[in-house]
Motif scaffolding. Sequence first.
Motif, mmCIF file in Angstrom:
data_model
loop_
_atom_site.group_PDB
_atom_site.id
_atom_site.type_symbol
_atom_site.label_atom_id
_atom_site.label_comp_id
_atom_site.label_asym_id
_atom_site.label_seq_id
_atom_site.Cartn_x
_atom_site.Cartn_y
_atom_site.Cartn_z
ATOM 1 N N ARG A 1 -5.382 0.125 5.313
ATOM 2 C CA ARG A 1 -5.101 0.584 4.111
ATOM 3 C C ARG A 1 -3.710 1.528 4.106
ATOM 4 N NH1 ARG A 1 -8.429 -2.340 3.990
ATOM 5 N NH2 ARG A 1 -10.394 -2.225 2.604
ATOM 6 N N ALA A 2 -3.610 2.322 5.210
ATOM 7 C CA ALA A 2 -2.055 2.939 5.397
ATOM 8 C C ALA A 2 -1.042 2.114 5.506
ATOM 9 C CB ALA A 2 -2.383 4.001 6.732
ATOM 10 N N ARG A 3 -1.351 0.890 6.375
ATOM 11 C CA ARG A 3 -0.279 -0.156 6.537
ATOM 12 C C ARG A 3 0.040 -0.693 5.095
ATOM 13 N NH1 ARG A 3 -0.914 -6.181 8.949
ATOM 14 N NH2 ARG A 3 1.094 -6.307 9.668
ATOM 15 N N ARG A 4 -0.964 -0.961 4.291
ATOM 16 C CA ARG A 4 -0.700 -1.727 2.964
ATOM 17 C C ARG A 4 0.219 -0.733 2.359
ATOM 18 N NH1 ARG A 4 -6.380 -4.455 0.735
ATOM 19 N NH2 ARG A 4 -6.515 -5.863 2.528
ATOM 20 N N LEU A 5 -0.420 0.536 2.141
ATOM 21 C CA LEU A 5 0.487 1.380 1.547
ATOM 22 C C LEU A 5 2.072 1.636 1.824
ATOM 23 C CD1 LEU A 5 0.363 3.965 -0.641
ATOM 24 C CD2 LEU A 5 -0.237 5.451 1.336
ATOM 25 N N ARG A 6 2.304 1.653 3.151
ATOM 26 C CA ARG A 6 3.728 1.800 3.535
ATOM 27 C C ARG A 6 4.254 0.518 3.087
ATOM 28 N NH1 ARG A 6 4.566 -0.243 8.687
ATOM 29 N NH2 ARG A 6 2.356 -0.592 10.077
ATOM 30 N N ARG A 7 3.763 -0.679 3.480
ATOM 31 C CA ARG A 7 4.463 -2.011 2.971
ATOM 32 C C ARG A 7 4.702 -2.237 1.675
ATOM 33 N NH1 ARG A 7 4.442 -6.360 5.837
ATOM 34 N NH2 ARG A 7 3.881 -7.636 4.178
ATOM 35 N N GLU A 8 3.863 -1.323 0.826
ATOM 36 C CA GLU A 8 3.986 -1.433 -0.718
ATOM 37 C C GLU A 8 5.211 -0.660 -1.109
ATOM 38 O OE1 GLU A 8 2.907 -3.381 -3.614
ATOM 39 O OE2 GLU A 8 2.597 -4.700 -1.770
ATOM 40 N N LEU A 9 5.177 0.543 -0.365
ATOM 41 C CA LEU A 9 6.306 1.611 -0.632
ATOM 42 C C LEU A 9 7.478 1.008 -0.427
ATOM 43 C CD1 LEU A 9 4.574 5.027 0.298
ATOM 44 C CD2 LEU A 9 5.205 4.141 -1.911
ATOM 45 N N ARG A 10 7.599 0.321 0.921
ATOM 46 C CA ARG A 10 8.883 -0.336 1.142
ATOM 47 C C ARG A 10 9.384 -1.255 0.193
ATOM 48 N NH1 ARG A 10 12.068 -1.529 5.537
ATOM 49 N NH2 ARG A 10 13.863 -2.574 4.968
ATOM 50 N N GLU B 1 -0.510 0.328 -13.319
ATOM 51 C CA GLU B 1 -1.334 -0.345 -12.286
ATOM 52 C C GLU B 1 -1.008 -0.349 -10.782
ATOM 53 O OE1 GLU B 1 0.418 -1.555 -15.054
ATOM 54 O OE2 GLU B 1 -1.129 -2.490 -16.340
ATOM 55 N N GLU B 2 0.175 -0.150 -10.430
ATOM 56 C CA GLU B 2 0.878 0.071 -9.353
ATOM 57 C C GLU B 2 0.722 1.433 -8.815
ATOM 58 O OE1 GLU B 2 4.832 -2.728 -9.032
ATOM 59 O OE2 GLU B 2 4.863 -1.049 -9.775
ATOM 60 N N ARG B 3 0.468 2.595 -9.862
ATOM 61 C CA ARG B 3 0.231 3.913 -9.611
ATOM 62 C C ARG B 3 -1.404 3.758 -9.086
ATOM 63 N NH1 ARG B 3 3.629 7.785 -11.162
ATOM 64 N NH2 ARG B 3 5.617 7.001 -12.077
ATOM 65 N N ASP B 4 -2.067 3.280 -9.872
ATOM 66 C CA ASP B 4 -3.305 3.488 -9.571
ATOM 67 C C ASP B 4 -3.644 2.813 -8.230
ATOM 68 O OD1 ASP B 4 -4.002 4.660 -12.110
ATOM 69 O OD2 ASP B 4 -4.605 2.584 -13.134
ATOM 70 N N ALA B 5 -3.127 1.610 -7.896
ATOM 71 C CA ALA B 5 -3.736 0.849 -6.660
ATOM 72 C C ALA B 5 -3.105 1.492 -5.439
ATOM 73 C CB ALA B 5 -2.924 -0.582 -6.774
ATOM 74 N N LEU B 6 -1.694 2.101 -5.706
ATOM 75 C CA LEU B 6 -1.179 2.925 -4.425
ATOM 76 C C LEU B 6 -2.043 4.160 -4.300
ATOM 77 C CD1 LEU B 6 2.451 1.773 -4.627
ATOM 78 C CD2 LEU B 6 0.596 0.794 -3.283
ATOM 79 N N THR B 7 -2.287 4.550 -5.422
ATOM 80 C CA THR B 7 -2.825 6.249 -5.396
ATOM 81 C C THR B 7 -4.223 6.153 -4.488
ATOM 82 O OG1 THR B 7 -1.865 6.944 -7.287
ATOM 83 C CG2 THR B 7 -3.786 8.295 -6.340
ATOM 84 N N SER B 8 -5.161 4.777 -4.986
ATOM 85 C CA SER B 8 -6.281 4.509 -4.495
ATOM 86 C C SER B 8 -6.349 4.223 -2.917
ATOM 87 C CB SER B 8 -6.746 3.426 -5.117
ATOM 88 O OG SER B 8 -8.036 3.043 -4.402
#
Length: 284
Positions: A10-19, A70-77
């Motif tokens: 999940r942490a890896r997905r988060l950083r990839r999405e932020l990038r 939608e992006e906020r909800d997904a990334l916050t989760s």
Amino acid sequence: MASAASPTIRARRLRRELRRLRDLRGLTVDDVARSVGWHRAKVIRIEQGHSGIAADGLRKLLDLYDASSEERDALTSLARQARQKGWWSVYGDVLPDDYVGFEAEAESISTFQSLHIPGLLQTEEYARAIIHAGRTTASKDEVDRVIAARQARKILLTRDAPPKLWIILDEAAVRRVVGGAKIMSVQLGRIIEACQLPAVEVQVLPFAAGAHASMGGAFTILDYAEPALDPAIVYVDNDTNTLLLEEEQQVSRYKLVFDHLRAKALDPDQSADFLVRISAELQD
């Protein structure tokens, strides 16, 4: 402990999405640092996974990137899940890197081992012999914790949907008598049993095969069910260092190397027969 959900993934997905969001907005690391009042090194650490991100920091980035609801909800989760603890966190003193967290959710694990049997198939006695040889000053408690951590890892092979495990063993790994003939014979028996499992394939790369594509040593490829979200990664490790490779070109190279090794190795049936013969030699 048997759960496949991994906060590491999940942490890896988060950083990839932020990038991805930063790139989508055409912002540089320096742009982000100036806008949110951080040092540029902090932005880099977050995007490379060397540092976590607090809820307030995440909100700042999502505001800057003009993220949709939608992006906020997904990334916050994702961030909330990434802050959870995996079962392996209690063994942080003897499992110092993220490998187990990435392994926990892999759909397939492809590994080449040149010197020893991989941890997922090690018997306790074999593992103790390996640990004692490599940690000559370790206390009994430390050795026991390493063993407990390795035993806990094996849970993923017995869960409802275990990963596909494809192992290529150099002949040196199965010829080296670790812990004595009896311990090694039992260890080979464990591998032979594993060959019967539907999710496990074992091949032996014999000395007679000569030079091969991975003379440099061992590596492991982890593939995931949703590669668009979780691209494959490669771990290259030795006794003193572990290297995580994520770039597509690097991963593709190791996948090609693994294909070459599979082609040179004995097929699974021949490999099982080979292991039976070596085990019998140890019992003579």
